[in-house]
Scaffold this active site. Structure first.
Site, short mmCIF file in Angstrom:
data_model
loop_
_atom_site.label_atom_id
_atom_site.label_comp_id
_atom_site.label_asym_id
_atom_site.label_seq_id
_atom_site.Cartn_x
_atom_site.Cartn_y
_atom_site.Cartn_z
N ASN A 3 0.87 -1.19 0.00
CA ASN A 3 0.00 0.00 0.00
C ASN A 3 0.90 1.23 0.00
OD1 ASN A 3 -1.83 2.04 0.46
ND2 ASN A 3 -2.26 1.44 2.59
N LYS A 51 0.01 4.32 -0.33
CA LYS A 51 -0.63 5.53 0.22
C LYS A 51 -0.40 6.69 -0.77
CE LYS A 51 -0.06 3.48 4.69
NZ LYS A 51 0.02 3.61 6.12
N HIS A 89 -9.47 1.29 4.71
CA HIS A 89 -8.20 1.48 5.40
C HIS A 89 -8.41 2.44 6.57
CE1 HIS A 89 -4.12 2.77 6.26
NE2 HIS A 89 -3.75 1.63 5.73
N GLU A 107 -6.82 4.87 7.63
CA GLU A 107 -6.63 6.30 7.32
C GLU A 107 -7.87 6.87 6.66
OE1 GLU A 107 -2.91 5.80 5.28
OE2 GLU A 107 -1.97 5.30 7.19
N GLU A 141 -5.39 -4.80 10.62
CA GLU A 141 -4.36 -3.79 10.85
C GLU A 141 -4.66 -3.04 12.14
OE1 GLU A 141 -2.35 -2.60 6.87
OE2 GLU A 141 -4.10 -1.35 7.15
N GLY A 176 2.47 2.49 10.69
CA GLY A 176 3.42 3.58 10.53
C GLY A 176 4.11 4.01 11.81
N SER A 233 3.37 -1.91 10.30
CA SER A 233 4.83 -1.93 10.48
C SER A 233 5.49 -3.27 10.12
CB SER A 233 5.20 -1.51 11.91
OG SER A 233 4.76 -0.18 12.15
P1 PGA Z 1 2.82 0.45 7.60
O1 PGA Z 1 1.36 0.66 6.95
O2 PGA Z 1 3.37 -0.84 7.06
O3 PGA Z 1 3.60 1.66 7.13
O4 PGA Z 1 2.64 0.41 9.08
C1 PGA Z 1 0.48 -0.43 6.78
C2 PGA Z 1 -0.79 0.06 6.17
O5 PGA Z 1 -1.23 1.17 6.52
O6 PGA Z 1 -1.41 -0.62 5.33
#
Ligand code: PGA
Length: 232
Positions: A6, A8, A84, A86, A154, A160, A190
């Protein structure tokens, strides 16, 4: 085993082109890249399977800023992420809209990665199971165990942040999701080359949704190679 990257809001056309030129997915693992809308075509042209990061529930209409599932299919996009954290946190996504997006994408022949997960406050308040149950139920009720549906667990506090769920925490959450909806479940939050092995080796972990570490060809390739090794 499915490894999805992903990106983003990173990588326009040029950076996407550079990535797919350099990227060779290791055999023995399904790989999906999820670039921003404007880079989908460039990524698909590199021969990689691509998913969008979101998709609208209507086929067309007065929905400024949105993109529909048939439009993605016409572009050669194979699927979409929905829900997601976010999107839930910053763009008002709810369990209901997530489910509607998933239904529309599946109807258009796309694959779907539907994200669920608890926040730090919810985990600390002992509400992880309740939150997951509500989120997964919304999908189970509207979509069911569709063959093109995958869930990504997640934990929001692990996205992140460099904090990862312990393999046991991931195992527990995945078992709960699977008890309600019989679909493959990816872990996200992560994931890095250094921790991929212990997470992916857990029973019930069918792959990973990788954010930050998918932006770099070498680290993403290393995670894909780990997945291939574990299942071979
Ligand atoms: P990350 O993000 O691996 O940077 O923690 C995962 C995600 O948001 O899908």
């Amino acid at each position: 085993m499915l490894i999805a990257g992903n990106w983003k809001m990173y990588k326009g056309r040029r950076a996407t082109h550079e990535f797919v030129e350099a990227f060779e997915p290791p055999p023995g693992v399904d790989v999906v890249l999820c670039p921003p809308y404007v880079s989908l075509r460039e990524a698909a042209a590199g021969g990689v399977r691509v998913y969008a990061q979101n998709v609208h529930w209507a086929a067309e209409g007065a929905f400024t800023g949105e993109v529909s599932a048939p439009m993605l299919a016409e572009l050669g996009v194979a699927g979409a992420i929905v829900g997601h954290s976010e999107r839930r946190q910053y763009f008002g996504e709810t369990d209901e809209t997530v489910a509607r997006r998933a239904v529309a994408a599946l109807e258009a022949g796309l694959g779907v990665i539907a994200c669920v997960g608890e926040s730090e406050e919810e985990r600390e308040a002992g509400q992880t199971e309740l939150v997951l149950r509500i989120q997964v139920e919304a999908l189970a009720d509207s979509v069911g165990a569709h063959e093109r549906l995958v869930v990504a667990y997640e934990p929001v506090w692990a996205i992140g942040t460099g904090k990862t769920a312990t393999p046991e925490t991931a195992h527990e959450a995945h078992a709960l999701v699977k008890s309600m909806l019989e679909v493959p479940v990816l872990y996200g939050g992560s994931v890095k080359p250094e921790n991929a092995e212990e997470l992916l080796a857990q029973e019930g972990v069918d792959g990973a949704l990788v954010g930050g570490a998918s932006l770099d060809v070498d680290s993403f390739t290393a995670i894909c190679a780990t997945a291939a090794r574990i299942r071979s």
